[in-house]
Design a protein around this motif. Structure first.
Motif, PDB file in Angstrom:
ATOM      1  N   GLY A 306       0.803  -1.215   0.000  1.00  0.00           N
ATOM      2  CA  GLY A 306       0.000   0.000   0.000  1.00  0.00           C
ATOM      3  C   GLY A 306       0.836   1.265   0.000  1.00  0.00           C
ATOM      4  O   GLY A 306       0.499   2.242  -0.688  1.00  0.00           O
ATOM      5  N   ALA A 307       1.935   1.262   0.763  1.00  0.00           N
ATOM      6  CA  ALA A 307       2.826   2.425   0.766  1.00  0.00           C
ATOM      7  C   ALA A 307       3.456   2.633  -0.610  1.00  0.00           C
ATOM      8  O   ALA A 307       3.563   3.767  -1.099  1.00  0.00           O
ATOM      9  CB  ALA A 307       3.911   2.239   1.825  1.00  0.00           C
ATOM     10  N   ALA A 308       3.876   1.540  -1.244  1.00  0.00           N
ATOM     11  CA  ALA A 308       4.438   1.649  -2.592  1.00  0.00           C
ATOM     12  C   ALA A 308       3.391   2.165  -3.574  1.00  0.00           C
ATOM     13  O   ALA A 308       3.700   2.989  -4.466  1.00  0.00           O
ATOM     14  CB  ALA A 308       4.970   0.286  -3.043  1.00  0.00           C
ATOM     15  N   SER A 309       2.146   1.724  -3.435  1.00  0.00           N
ATOM     16  CA  SER A 309       1.074   2.196  -4.319  1.00  0.00           C
ATOM     17  C   SER A 309       0.804   3.684  -4.104  1.00  0.00           C
ATOM     18  O   SER A 309       0.477   4.399  -5.062  1.00  0.00           O
ATOM     19  CB  SER A 309      -0.199   1.388  -4.065  1.00  0.00           C
ATOM     20  N   GLY A 310       0.936   4.140  -2.865  1.00  0.00           N
ATOM     21  CA  GLY A 310       0.746   5.565  -2.598  1.00  0.00           C
ATOM     22  C   GLY A 310       1.771   6.425  -3.313  1.00  0.00           C
ATOM     23  O   GLY A 310       1.438   7.475  -3.879  1.00  0.00           O
ATOM     24  N   VAL A 311       3.030   5.999  -3.315  1.00  0.00           N
ATOM     25  CA  VAL A 311       4.069   6.736  -4.045  1.00  0.00           C
ATOM     26  C   VAL A 311       3.793   6.695  -5.542  1.00  0.00           C
ATOM     27  O   VAL A 311       3.941   7.687  -6.264  1.00  0.00           O
ATOM     28  CB  VAL A 311       5.463   6.149  -3.732  1.00  0.00           C
ATOM     29  N   SER A 312       3.398   5.520  -6.023  1.00  0.00           N
ATOM     30  CA  SER A 312       3.107   5.380  -7.447  1.00  0.00           C
ATOM     31  C   SER A 312       1.974   6.292  -7.884  1.00  0.00           C
ATOM     32  O   SER A 312       2.040   6.926  -8.937  1.00  0.00           O
ATOM     33  CB  SER A 312       2.766   3.916  -7.751  1.00  0.00           C
ATOM     34  N   ALA A 313       0.917   6.375  -7.076  1.00  0.00           N
ATOM     35  CA  ALA A 313      -0.204   7.244  -7.414  1.00  0.00           C
ATOM     36  C   ALA A 313       0.168   8.713  -7.312  1.00  0.00           C
ATOM     37  O   ALA A 313      -0.325   9.543  -8.082  1.00  0.00           O
ATOM     38  CB  ALA A 313      -1.392   6.934  -6.502  1.00  0.00           C
ATOM     39  N   ALA A 314       1.041   9.046  -6.376  1.00  0.00           N
ATOM     40  CA  ALA A 314       1.415  10.443  -6.174  1.00  0.00           C
ATOM     41  C   ALA A 314       2.303  10.967  -7.298  1.00  0.00           C
ATOM     42  O   ALA A 314       2.116  12.085  -7.783  1.00  0.00           O
ATOM     43  CB  ALA A 314       2.121  10.609  -4.833  1.00  0.00           C
ATOM     44  N   PHE A 315       3.264  10.165  -7.734  1.00  0.00           N
ATOM     45  CA  PHE A 315       4.245  10.636  -8.709  1.00  0.00           C
ATOM     46  C   PHE A 315       4.169   9.912 -10.059  1.00  0.00           C
ATOM     47  O   PHE A 315       4.963  10.215 -10.937  1.00  0.00           O
ATOM     48  CB  PHE A 315       5.663  10.467  -8.155  1.00  0.00           C
ATOM     49  N   GLY A 316       3.249   8.956 -10.217  1.00  0.00           N
ATOM     50  CA  GLY A 316       3.223   8.186 -11.445  1.00  0.00           C
ATOM     51  C   GLY A 316       4.482   7.373 -11.616  1.00  0.00           C
ATOM     52  O   GLY A 316       5.007   7.250 -12.723  1.00  0.00           O
ATOM     53  N   SER A 317       4.967   6.785 -10.514  1.00  0.00           N
ATOM     54  CA  SER A 317       6.268   6.121 -10.506  1.00  0.00           C
ATOM     55  C   SER A 317       6.136   4.747  -9.850  1.00  0.00           C
ATOM     56  O   SER A 317       6.383   4.603  -8.653  1.00  0.00           O
ATOM     57  CB  SER A 317       7.287   6.989  -9.747  1.00  0.00           C
ATOM     58  N   PRO A 318       5.747   3.715 -10.621  1.00  0.00           N
ATOM     59  CA  PRO A 318       5.599   2.378 -10.017  1.00  0.00           C
ATOM     60  C   PRO A 318       6.906   1.816  -9.468  1.00  0.00           C
ATOM     61  O   PRO A 318       6.947   1.304  -8.343  1.00  0.00           O
ATOM     62  CB  PRO A 318       5.066   1.523 -11.171  1.00  0.00           C
TER      63      PRO A 318
END
Length: 898
Positions: A306-318
């Motif tokens: 979930g934390a990784a998904s939050g970064v991905s959603a915030a910056f478009g960076s999977p």
């Protein structure tokens, strides 16, 4: 709930600031007299060379104190065998150093399953089909984690966009015609009122309903993934306060961003899905297939995704999200977990991109991968002579980050001392919001930095020029030409005559899609206020403008003033009782001074070109890296945000130097706030120079032990024991260890006072009643000369270790016991017969590696005869901390408080 760790092994006066928790209550004079008497007793064993060695050793390490632990007096050792334990606090100064304290209220998760009879019975029904079904459920859950995180991100960005737009439109309608200072009073008051109202609502819900939603949440998520239980951190109420609060914080004009809270929101979403239950009123549906996912270990893995998904959603960076979770969050890494985090991150990015593109009317373009996008900055290249410049920028980024951390630390100490009432916390947040509005108005109108609007043949309707006056605002300076038509929507202030005539009726000023407000302020007609291009919008908009505007759009002096003011404002903002992040403010601060560097370099070194975006990008990354000490993950995030891998090497170089520079002065902002809260976070590696510290000195005693058969009354009494650690060693039934009233306190004795490798001094006493007495008699040696025995009054001892029983099992036994059953209960079906245990002479580094590597909650300490002598929990290990400060390594023993 009982604590994992208890008070120190020897009772202390909590009101005595000079009494360190893990040090003897005796005076320094008494300690010196005892050491001198010990030296006299062992004169035959010590040479003159040994005395000289000790003298030189103490001269070199002037800060070293040889501690006498509360329940284990310091044994006599040779000079070379003395351990180095640096004192964490000077006497009388403990209250001034919260970083040197650990809070004993924090418990740990139980990642190690209790392999009792009940556990083994459940696993008898495990078959290949159930394993395959569980694997499918895990992947499905990870998909849902990414999907729901994307939905949360869309809700946050849409609400923030329209709420901010409404606020700016209201302020602009009042301020657009102001041409003298007197007319700024009403717009400034309205701006302040809107900010204060939004922040009042957001801060109220955070402060009174979800205190753990304050800040970015990244330090708390990091602690959760390290194995620390923080009640309320992953609740639905915290999610509502976190997501709703960050909308109000950004729209309320605080120097913060919504990207950090997205990480916490993603973690909460994943934790809720891992529970795998649906509630409707009093009814709860819990699918049986998800039962294996409800363990602490499974929830930890989902929270990491979930934390990784939050970064991905915030910056478009999977990929950046996965690396962030590995670098900053996850303490327990598994190969399959990495793939599952990547799957969740990709799901969040794709769903967010598709839905946002559809909302904005072009779903086929997929042009919104995240909440923040740096945009395409054109062909960026660098030359050899610029590499030293990037290194210097990394150094400066580390310095600005260290200053940010230090100032915020001072502000946080002030808050902890004076801003303690909940309403004071709300009032402080509201006051900062009002100050933000005043500062922005002051910067826009006092330091306007007027620049011509480029590329127009405008028929002006200005009364001063007449309705038919035509003038040309030429574009003679070098600009960054877009590579294609899509780049026209960048933040450069160039608009076509057609769109001007159709949309604004020959008015140069007002809102422009893709740019924001073209702001006149006190500038002459035909020029616009460049300071407003940064401040009269969200932080993401200001960052986008600094990246994409031409070289000569800003002058150095206004940018420098903005850098100082915004740096101080961001320092003041972080730590308020609101939901806020530090990513965007740090990136914006770095972009400001990065542009200053770019202007200076390109002015004096023409061969550097005219594309200032590369210096803005390096400055932004270096400043954020200097504050958070992120390296690899931040590099990938920046690369994925820009879509250009060419500039990866300079960014990584600047980030590494920024981390080295910042670490020289202080820890990162996240680690600092973890230390301030006294959270017992276990780092990746054990502290250096700690091999002389043994398990007998680390452990906590007394330990509440059980037999395999106990009465219900006894089990109920131990749940409220001050010596409970949420777990109880079970010993064999050789001697009884309990009295009629329940249990007694214990003392540790050493049967061989001549043991040079360390033991437990027979003069030490544990309970306050025994402190001044010598009533416990010496007993006959029963084994190795180094054996230590746990004793109680009456010369009773612990039996041999039989197993371990967790508190949750005792609560289950009590809940299912019949009311009339007053006889002894057989505990064997619930006892873990194979608990982890270590010998009392095990070194601290080995204890640390076993405890952290296996994710333990308890580690039992036994002697040579396999008798229980103590127990080790997280706090016992975390209280020894080694850190490098300004080139000097310090090994500290922290103070434990309640």
């Amino acid at each position: 709930m009982e604590k994992d760790s208890t008070e120190p092994r020897k009772p202390r006066d909590d009101n005595d600031d000079n009494n360190d928790t893990f040090q003897s209550n005796r005076t320094g004079k008494e300690d010196n007299e005892e050491r001198e008497s010990d030296d006299d007793d062992d004169d035959d064993d010590r040479s003159d060379g040994g005395r000289n060695e000790r003298k030189n050793y103490e001269k070199f390490h002037q800060r070293v104190r040889f501690p006498s632990l509360d329940s284990a007096c310091t044994p006599t050792r040779k000079p070379s065998e003395y351990k180095l334990v640096f004192t964490s606090e000077k006497k009388g100064a403990s209250s001034e150093k919260p970083r040197k304290r650990l809070n004993a209220k924090f418990n740990s998760f139980t990642y190690s399953e209790s392999e009792n009879v009940e556990f083994l019975k459940r696993h008898q029904y495990v078959n290949p089909q159930s394993i395959r079904r569980l694997a499918v459920v895990r992947w499905l859950m990870n998909f849902l984690v990414g999907f729901y995180v994307a939905l949360i991100a869309i809700a946050v960005t849409i609400c923030t966009k329209y709420l901010t737009a409404a606020k700016l439109a209201a302020v602009y309608a009042l301020i657009k015609d102001c041409r003298h200072p007197e007319c700024l009073v009403l717009p400034t008051f309205v701006w302040m009122a809107i900010n204060m109202t939004l922040i009042l609502i957001g801060s109220y819900f955070v402060t009174f309903h979800a205190p753990l939603a304050a800040g970015s949440g990244i330090p708390n998520v990091k602690c959760y993934l390290n194995g620390i239980r923080m009640p309320g951190l992953m609740s639905l109420r915290t999610l509502a306060a976190k997501a709703g609060g960050v909308i109000l914080s950004v729209a309320g004009g605080l120097a913060c961003g919504k990207e950090g809270p997205m990480i916490h929101s993603g973690a909460i979403c994943a934790s809720g899905l891992a529970r795998a239950e649906l509630r409707c009123g009093k009814r709860t549906w819990r699918p049986q297939v998800c039962d294996p996912l409800r363990t602490d270990e499974e929830r930890r893995d989902f929270v990491a995704a979930g934390a990784a998904s939050g970064v991905s959603a915030a910056f478009g960076s999977p990929v950046g999200g996965v690396l962030f979770s590995l670098e900053e969050g996850t303490s327990f890494v598994k190969q399959m977990l990495t793939w599952r985090m990547l799957f969740s991150s990709m799901t969040a990015c794709l769903v967010l991109n598709f839905l946002l593109s559809a909302i904005y009317g072009h779903p086929e373009d997929m042009s919104h991968p995240g909440l923040v996008s740096f945009g395409h900055i054109g062909e960026v290249s660098f030359r050899t002579f610029e590499i030293p410049l990037f290194i210097l920028m990394g150094t400066f980024g580390g310095l600005t980050g260290a200053v940010f951390v230090h100032l915020n630390y001072r502000v946080t100490l002030f808050r902890r001392k004076y801003v303690t009432n909940p309403w004071l916390k709300v009032a402080e947040a509201v006051f900062v919001a009002s100050c933000s509005a005043v500062m922005f108005v002051t910067l826009i109108y006092v330091i306007p930095d007027c620049q011509p609007i480029r590329g127009f043949n405008v028929t002006s309707h200005s009364p001063s020029l007449g309705n038919d006056t035509t003038y040309v605002i030429s574009d003679e300076s070098g600009t960054q030409e877009p590579e294609d038509d899509d780049d026209v929507t960048s933040s450069t202030t160039q608009f076509s005559n057609q769109s001007l005539d159709e949309e604004e009726g020959h008015d140069l000023y007002g809102f422009r899609e893709g740019h924001g407000y073209v702001f006149q302020g006190f500038c002459p007609y035909g020029e616009h206020n460049r300071m407003a291009d940064i401040l009269f919008k969200t932080g993401e908009g200001g960052l986008h403008a600094l990246l994409h505007e031409p070289l000569d759009e800003w002058r150095i002096v206004p940018l420098f003033v903005l850098f100082v003011v915004y740096h101080l404002l961001a320092t003041w903002t972080y730590g308020l009782s609101v939901s806020s992040g530090v990513f965007i403010p740090s990136l914006l601060i770095g972009a400001i001074w990065g542009r200053i560097v770019g202007i200076a370099v390109m002015t004096y070194i023409p061969s550097a070109g005219t594309n200032v975006a590369k210096y803005v990008l390096v400055g932004a990354a270096a400043n954020l890296g200097g504050a958070t000490r992120m390296t690899l993950s931040l590099t990938v995030i920046v690369i994925e945000c820009t879509g250009d891998i060419t500039f990866g090497v300079p960014i990584m170089l600047a980030l590494i130097v920024a981390k080295w520079t910042g670490d020289y002065f202080n820890p990162g902002i996240y680690d600092l706030h973890i230390e301030i809260q006294g959270i017992p976070l276990l780092p990746w590696e054990p502290p250096a120079m700690s091999y002389a510290i043994k398990a007998s000195e680390v452990m906590t005693s007394p330990v509440t032990c059980l037999r395999s058969r106990e009465s219900i009354e006894m089990l109920q009494s131990i749940l409220h024991s001050p010596y409970s650690h949420n777990g109880y060693p079970v010993v064999s039934n050789e001697p009884s260890i309990t009295s009629a009233s329940g249990f007694e306190r214990f003392a540790l004795n050493n049967n061989n006072n001549n043991n040079s490798n360390g033991g437990l001094d027979k003069k030490c006493r544990l309970s306050a009643e025994e402190k001044e007495e010598e009533e416990v008699s010496d007993t006959k040696e029963l084994g190795s000369p180094r054996a230590a025995e746990m004793r109680v009054k009456g010369d009773k001892t612990y039996g041999r270790l039989f197993g371990f029983l967790h508190t949750k099992d005792i609560e289950y036994i009590i809940a299912n016991a019949s009311a009339e059953n007053k006889d002894e209960v057989d505990l064997e079906p619930f006892i873990d017969r194979t608990p982890y245990s270590i010998h009392l002479d095990t070194s601290l580094p080995r204890v640390f590696k076993i405890f952290r590597g296996l994710g333990l909650r308890h580690l039992i300490v036994v002697n040579d005869r396999y008798q229980v002598v103590g127990i080790i929990t997280r706090v016992n290990l975390a209280r020894y901390r080694g850190e490098m400060h300004k080139g000097n390594f310090v090994l500290e023993e922290l103070k434990v408080v309640n």
